[in-house]
Design a protein around this motif. Structure first.
Motif, mmCIF file in Angstrom:
data_model
loop_
_atom_site.group_PDB
_atom_site.id
_atom_site.type_symbol
_atom_site.label_atom_id
_atom_site.label_comp_id
_atom_site.label_asym_id
_atom_site.label_seq_id
_atom_site.Cartn_x
_atom_site.Cartn_y
_atom_site.Cartn_z
ATOM 1 N N TYR A 156 0.915 -1.425 0.080
ATOM 2 C CA TYR A 156 -0.049 0.016 -0.142
ATOM 3 C C TYR A 156 0.835 1.280 0.094
ATOM 4 N N CYS A 163 -7.321 8.872 5.781
ATOM 5 C CA CYS A 163 -7.565 7.667 4.584
ATOM 6 C C CYS A 163 -8.569 8.521 3.760
ATOM 7 N N ARG A 164 -9.560 9.442 4.112
ATOM 8 C CA ARG A 164 -10.551 10.085 3.031
ATOM 9 C C ARG A 164 -9.479 10.822 2.261
ATOM 10 N N CYS A 167 -6.426 10.842 1.638
ATOM 11 C CA CYS A 167 -5.177 10.080 0.999
ATOM 12 C C CYS A 167 -5.999 9.404 -0.418
ATOM 13 N N ALA A 168 -7.063 8.552 -0.066
ATOM 14 C CA ALA A 168 -7.785 7.892 -0.961
ATOM 15 C C ALA A 168 -8.402 8.670 -2.108
ATOM 16 N N ARG A 169 -8.913 9.987 -1.707
ATOM 17 C CA ARG A 169 -9.236 10.803 -2.821
ATOM 18 C C ARG A 169 -8.236 11.422 -3.574
ATOM 19 N N ASN A 206 -3.139 4.256 -2.750
ATOM 20 C CA ASN A 206 -3.780 3.048 -2.462
ATOM 21 C C ASN A 206 -3.602 2.982 -0.844
ATOM 22 N N THR A 207 -4.853 3.201 -0.316
ATOM 23 C CA THR A 207 -4.944 3.436 1.276
ATOM 24 C C THR A 207 -5.567 2.219 2.000
ATOM 25 N N GLU A 233 -14.315 6.992 -0.648
ATOM 26 C CA GLU A 233 -13.379 7.643 -1.270
ATOM 27 C C GLU A 233 -12.462 6.827 -1.841
ATOM 28 N N GLY A 234 -12.446 5.565 -1.458
ATOM 29 C CA GLY A 234 -11.631 4.184 -2.138
ATOM 30 C C GLY A 234 -10.791 3.674 -1.289
ATOM 31 N N SER A 235 -10.687 4.256 0.202
ATOM 32 C CA SER A 235 -9.825 3.393 1.275
ATOM 33 C C SER A 235 -10.375 2.044 1.437
ATOM 34 N N GLU A 236 -9.402 1.084 1.547
ATOM 35 C CA GLU A 236 -9.911 -0.290 2.047
ATOM 36 C C GLU A 236 -9.901 -0.331 3.407
#
Length: 399
Positions: free
Chosen positions: A5, A20-21, A23-25, A29-30, A109-112
């Motif tokens: 990651y 996370c919001r 960084c993923a935005r 890869n978070t 936003e795309g974070s796992e």
């Protein structure tokens, strides 16, 4: 070696989910990890200041339990007075629902998100870091953020200068349903209740939520968790609306309060946010605002590091010192005045209600700590008409 990651964040509270919001935005890869299964219970008063709500920039209507516009003050359960505001001064949330909401926003936003997985340790790995999970799995990343609270595993894994938690800085809280209380006043549903004088270097609180009250105490207790139980029991007994009420289990927790400008919250590309970095306000006990703001600063430092290749740590440390520690240092200073002389401070607050309104404006983000401290000193001097003892004079010296 390629990392699993770009960013791994340990701890899914307000600070971790904020990192996370952002960084993923930005396309990183978070991964967000938390030791508990969500939603989970979290010991916290759950009062969001207006500046905190603005900082989040989210529609919190689904999770706000109650909105308050006033404060009721007492001294050892007596001598009450209230301060009312024209607008909201606090938004009440239950942390299980609030944190779950923030996790969902991070995932959008795309974070796992990996919950129910405990991180046992972290260590440097080439140009990045590696976390070791309890199940034996190892995950690598370029940037690691510790948002895992007062007992942070990440803080313990690297040479940070965050002070070891004192065992005597403790909070305790319980919940009581309105259906079991005796005639809780309707006018107090729109007020928080703060009690001073009984709790050493702290205060007791009653926060009205949707279905009941969050009641707690927090401060510095000799004997730590052993003696806080008696202070909590004494505080509950003096609350008129709750005798005979059915309380939930009273739970205690450490208070990772800010303790000085020497704190280091970065180590190359490993960053600490919120409680993990001891960023709780030593005067008000507010922690959520500083968790979210430090989370934003951590994400900004990561993105800047990605652009120029330098470690994120120095960017983050400088930003935290300038934007957060500078204010928390003033909070530490005024807390030493107020908690060393609680009766004098209470008399001053009651005699000069504009101080209460200034405090509200500070929670709203309209007044700075230095301005508030200056007014507190001025009013104490007015009240005593120049008769200031040496102990008070030393406590009021500049930080």
């Amino acid at each position: 070696m390629r990392s699993d990651y770009d960013v791994i964040v340990v701890g899914a509270g307000p600070g971790g989910t904020t990192v996370c919001r952002y960084c993923a935005r930005a396309g990183l890869n978070t991964l967000l990890i938390d030791k508990d299964r969500f939603p989970r219970h979290k010991i916290c008063g759950g009062c969001l200041s207006p500046k905190t709500v603005r900082l989040l920039g989210l529609d919190l209507a689904p999770v706000v339990e109650n909105t308050v516009s006033g404060v009721k003050f007492t001294y050892r359960g007596r001598d009450p007075f209230s301060i009312e505001s024209e607008g909201p001064i606090g938004y009440m949330v239950m942390r299980d629902r609030f944190d779950q909401f923030l996790v969902r926003e991070a995932v959008k936003e795309g974070s796992e998100f990996l919950d129910g997985e405990r991180v046992l340790e972290a260590k440097e790995l080439g140009n990045g870091t590696e976390v070791v999970l309890e199940n034996g799995k190892r995950l690598s990343c370029q940037y690691l953020v510790g948002a895992d609270g007062a007992e942070s595993v990440i803080a313990k894994s690297f040479p940070f200068s965050v002070r070891k938690l004192r065992r005597d800085e403790v909070g305790m809280q319980s919940e009581v349903l309105y259906s079991t209380t005796m005639h809780f006043p309707k006018e107090d549903l729109r007020r928080v209740h703060l009690d001073f004088g009984r709790i050493p270097n702290g205060y007791g609180w009653v926060f009205p939520k949707k279905e009941g009250l969050s009641i707690g105490v927090g401060g510095v207790f000799r004997g730590g968790e052993k003696n806080i139980h008696q202070h909590f029991k004494d505080f509950v007994q003096e609350l008129k609306p709750v005798p005979g009420s059915k309380f939930g289990k009273a739970l205690s927790h450490r208070l990772p309060v800010y303790h000085g400008a020497e704190q280091r919250v970065s180590c190359r590309n490993v960053l600490l946010v919120g409680d993990a970095g001891c960023m709780v306000d030593p005067l008000t006990g507010e922690g959520i605002y500083y968790a979210i703001r430090s989370g934003i600063l951590a994400a900004e430092a990561v993105l800047r590091s990605r652009e120029n290749g330098d470690p994120a740590g120095e960017y983050y440390q400088n930003a935290v010192e300038e934007e957060l520690f500078a204010h928390l240092q003033w909070a530490l200073h005024v807390s030493r005045i107020i908690y060393r002389f609680p009766q004098l401070s209470y008399r001053t607050l009651k005699h000069y209600p504009e101080l209460g309104h200034l405090c509200i404006q500070m929670l709203e983000g309209q007044v700075s700590y230095p301005a508030f401290v200056g007014k507190v000193k001025e009013r104490i001097q007015d009240l005593l008409k120049g008769r200031i003892g040496e102990r008070i004079r030393k406590a009021m010296a500049n930080p």
